[in-house]
Design a protein around this motif. Structure first.
Motif, PDB file in Angstrom:
ATOM      1  N   ILE A 132      10.309  -6.125  -9.492  1.00  0.00           N
ATOM      2  CA  ILE A 132       9.322  -5.787  -8.471  1.00  0.00           C
ATOM      3  C   ILE A 132       8.067  -5.277  -9.163  1.00  0.00           C
ATOM      4  O   ILE A 132       8.087  -4.226  -9.798  1.00  0.00           O
ATOM      5  N   ASP A 133       6.977  -6.023  -9.039  1.00  0.00           N
ATOM      6  CA  ASP A 133       5.709  -5.655  -9.663  1.00  0.00           C
ATOM      7  C   ASP A 133       4.767  -5.107  -8.605  1.00  0.00           C
ATOM      8  O   ASP A 133       4.265  -5.848  -7.758  1.00  0.00           O
ATOM      9  N   ASN A 134       4.508  -3.795  -8.672  1.00  0.00           N
ATOM     10  CA  ASN A 134       3.601  -3.150  -7.719  1.00  0.00           C
ATOM     11  C   ASN A 134       2.213  -2.920  -8.308  1.00  0.00           C
ATOM     12  O   ASN A 134       1.420  -2.180  -7.748  1.00  0.00           O
ATOM     13  N   THR A 135       1.930  -3.540  -9.434  1.00  0.00           N
ATOM     14  CA  THR A 135       0.662  -3.325 -10.111  1.00  0.00           C
ATOM     15  C   THR A 135      -0.363  -4.384  -9.693  1.00  0.00           C
ATOM     16  O   THR A 135      -0.056  -5.317  -8.948  1.00  0.00           O
ATOM     17  N   SER A 136      -1.555  -4.243 -10.232  1.00  0.00           N
ATOM     18  CA  SER A 136      -2.570  -5.293 -10.115  1.00  0.00           C
ATOM     19  C   SER A 136      -2.914  -5.789 -11.513  1.00  0.00           C
ATOM     20  O   SER A 136      -4.035  -6.210 -11.784  1.00  0.00           O
ATOM     21  N   SER A 137      -1.947  -5.751 -12.397  1.00  0.00           N
ATOM     22  CA  SER A 137      -2.134  -6.062 -13.815  1.00  0.00           C
ATOM     23  C   SER A 137      -2.048  -7.559 -14.084  1.00  0.00           C
ATOM     24  O   SER A 137      -1.078  -8.217 -13.699  1.00  0.00           O
ATOM     25  N   GLN A 138      -3.036  -8.087 -14.801  1.00  0.00           N
ATOM     26  CA  GLN A 138      -3.005  -9.478 -15.222  1.00  0.00           C
ATOM     27  C   GLN A 138      -1.901  -9.696 -16.244  1.00  0.00           C
ATOM     28  O   GLN A 138      -1.212 -10.720 -16.232  1.00  0.00           O
ATOM     29  N   VAL A 140       0.952  -8.158 -16.552  1.00  0.00           N
ATOM     30  CA  VAL A 140       2.263  -8.232 -15.904  1.00  0.00           C
ATOM     31  C   VAL A 140       2.407  -9.557 -15.161  1.00  0.00           C
ATOM     32  O   VAL A 140       3.461 -10.196 -15.203  1.00  0.00           O
ATOM     33  N   ALA A 141       1.346  -9.991 -14.488  1.00  0.00           N
ATOM     34  CA  ALA A 141       1.402 -11.266 -13.763  1.00  0.00           C
ATOM     35  C   ALA A 141       1.716 -12.424 -14.697  1.00  0.00           C
ATOM     36  O   ALA A 141       2.431 -13.367 -14.317  1.00  0.00           O
ATOM     37  N   GLU A 142       1.222 -12.361 -15.918  1.00  0.00           N
ATOM     38  CA  GLU A 142       1.464 -13.448 -16.859  1.00  0.00           C
ATOM     39  C   GLU A 142       2.913 -13.487 -17.349  1.00  0.00           C
ATOM     40  O   GLU A 142       3.324 -14.453 -17.990  1.00  0.00           O
ATOM     41  N   MET A 143       3.690 -12.461 -17.022  1.00  0.00           N
ATOM     42  CA  MET A 143       5.116 -12.463 -17.352  1.00  0.00           C
ATOM     43  C   MET A 143       5.925 -13.297 -16.367  1.00  0.00           C
ATOM     44  O   MET A 143       7.074 -13.671 -16.664  1.00  0.00           O
ATOM     45  N   TYR A 144       5.386 -13.602 -15.206  1.00  0.00           N
ATOM     46  CA  TYR A 144       6.181 -14.207 -14.137  1.00  0.00           C
ATOM     47  C   TYR A 144       6.859 -15.515 -14.534  1.00  0.00           C
ATOM     48  O   TYR A 144       8.054 -15.693 -14.230  1.00  0.00           O
ATOM     49  N   THR A 156       6.328  -9.297  -5.409  1.00  0.00           N
ATOM     50  CA  THR A 156       5.088  -8.633  -5.803  1.00  0.00           C
ATOM     51  C   THR A 156       3.982  -8.715  -4.756  1.00  0.00           C
ATOM     52  O   THR A 156       3.890  -9.706  -4.029  1.00  0.00           O
ATOM     53  N   PRO A 157       3.128  -7.675  -4.691  1.00  0.00           N
ATOM     54  CA  PRO A 157       1.870  -7.759  -3.956  1.00  0.00           C
ATOM     55  C   PRO A 157       0.694  -8.021  -4.904  1.00  0.00           C
ATOM     56  O   PRO A 157      -0.458  -7.989  -4.482  1.00  0.00           O
ATOM     57  N   ASN A 158       0.979  -8.274  -6.185  1.00  0.00           N
ATOM     58  CA  ASN A 158      -0.052  -8.486  -7.195  1.00  0.00           C
ATOM     59  C   ASN A 158      -0.741  -9.832  -6.964  1.00  0.00           C
ATOM     60  O   ASN A 158      -0.111 -10.885  -7.050  1.00  0.00           O
ATOM     61  N   LYS A 159      -2.045  -9.804  -6.702  1.00  0.00           N
ATOM     62  CA  LYS A 159      -2.783 -11.021  -6.381  1.00  0.00           C
ATOM     63  C   LYS A 159      -3.222 -11.806  -7.617  1.00  0.00           C
ATOM     64  O   LYS A 159      -3.697 -12.931  -7.499  1.00  0.00           O
ATOM     65  N   LYS A 160      -3.091 -11.215  -8.803  1.00  0.00           N
ATOM     66  CA  LYS A 160      -3.656 -11.834  -9.991  1.00  0.00           C
ATOM     67  C   LYS A 160      -3.020 -13.181 -10.329  1.00  0.00           C
ATOM     68  O   LYS A 160      -3.695 -14.092 -10.828  1.00  0.00           O
TER      69      LYS A 160
END
Length: 219
Positions: A132-138, A140-144, A156-160
């Motif tokens: 669960i990613d609650n950040t707005s971190s690029q 972290v998003a690149e880990m998906y 996640t709610p991360n839009k990046k």
């Protein structure tokens, strides 16, 4: 809209509290009752193994909802802020009660590779692993894509991830179509069921001709 509403094992009015698995320490000896649940019939593989990244305003509410909603059990595998983290081990599991103080006192720096490895091992054992990613971190998003390819579900709610480079988007779609699920409804419309509704329409043969609305910059 987070798709995993997890459980609380300490509701008021319970006549027999000894029936419920409630952790008394931040790290507890790992036992078959290590999960945080109100359903003692749940066995191995029947509740999600969860890592939570990001404990700001959104993250705090997610964790509190996980604790207080008595729907499903869960096992907290890792909890990460921007600077430090808590992780369960093979011998000890994390106590979700008092998580703020425990995380604040932790001297363990964040290691996302360790979090991924722990979840991947669980996924390979047939467990439901959830990141669960609650950040707005690029970053972290690149880990998906790697997480999904390892069979780890991402919520996640991360839009990046879906508002940046098309290569990242394509990597997520490709990885998510094979193993882990990618749940991102809350990235659009503050959790309104827009994405799932459009997907259902398209998958059942409808053709979307036009979408109208007042959109945020991430659209």
């Amino acid at each position: 809209m987070f798709h995993f509403r997890l459980s609380h094992a300490c509701r008021s009015g319970l006549a027999n509290r000894s029936r419920y698995s409630i952790f008394q320490k931040h790290l507890c000896d790992r036992t078959p009752a290590c999960s945080y649940t109100t359903d003692l019939t749940m066995g191995r593989g029947e509740f999600p193994q969860v890592a939570v990244v990001g404990v700001g305003g959104v993250g705090t509410q997610v964790i509190e909802q996980m604790i207080t909603n008595p729907i499903h059990g869960f096992q907290l595998i890792a909890l990460c802020s921007s600077k430090r983290m808590l992780m369960s081990t093979k011998d000890a599991c994390l106590n979700p009660i008092g998580w703020k103080d425990a995380l604040k006192a932790s001297e363990t720096p964040v290691d996302f590779s360790a979090v991924k490895s722990a979840l991947q091992e669980l996924a390979e054992q047939g467990e439901t692993a959830v990141f669960i990613d609650n950040t707005s971190s690029q970053d972290v998003a690149e880990m998906y894509p790697g997480l999904l390819a390892a069979g780890i579900n991402v919520v996640t709610p991360n839009k990046k991830a879906y508002s940046g480079e098309v290569g990242l988007y394509q990597g997520i779609v490709q990885a998510g179509s094979k193993r882990g699920r990618y749940l991102y409804e809350s990235t659009v419309g503050a959790g309104l069921p827009i994405i799932s509704t459009l997907r259902d329409l398209v998958e059942t043969g409808d053709k979307v001709l036009k979408i109208e609305g007042v959109f945020s910059g991430t659209m």
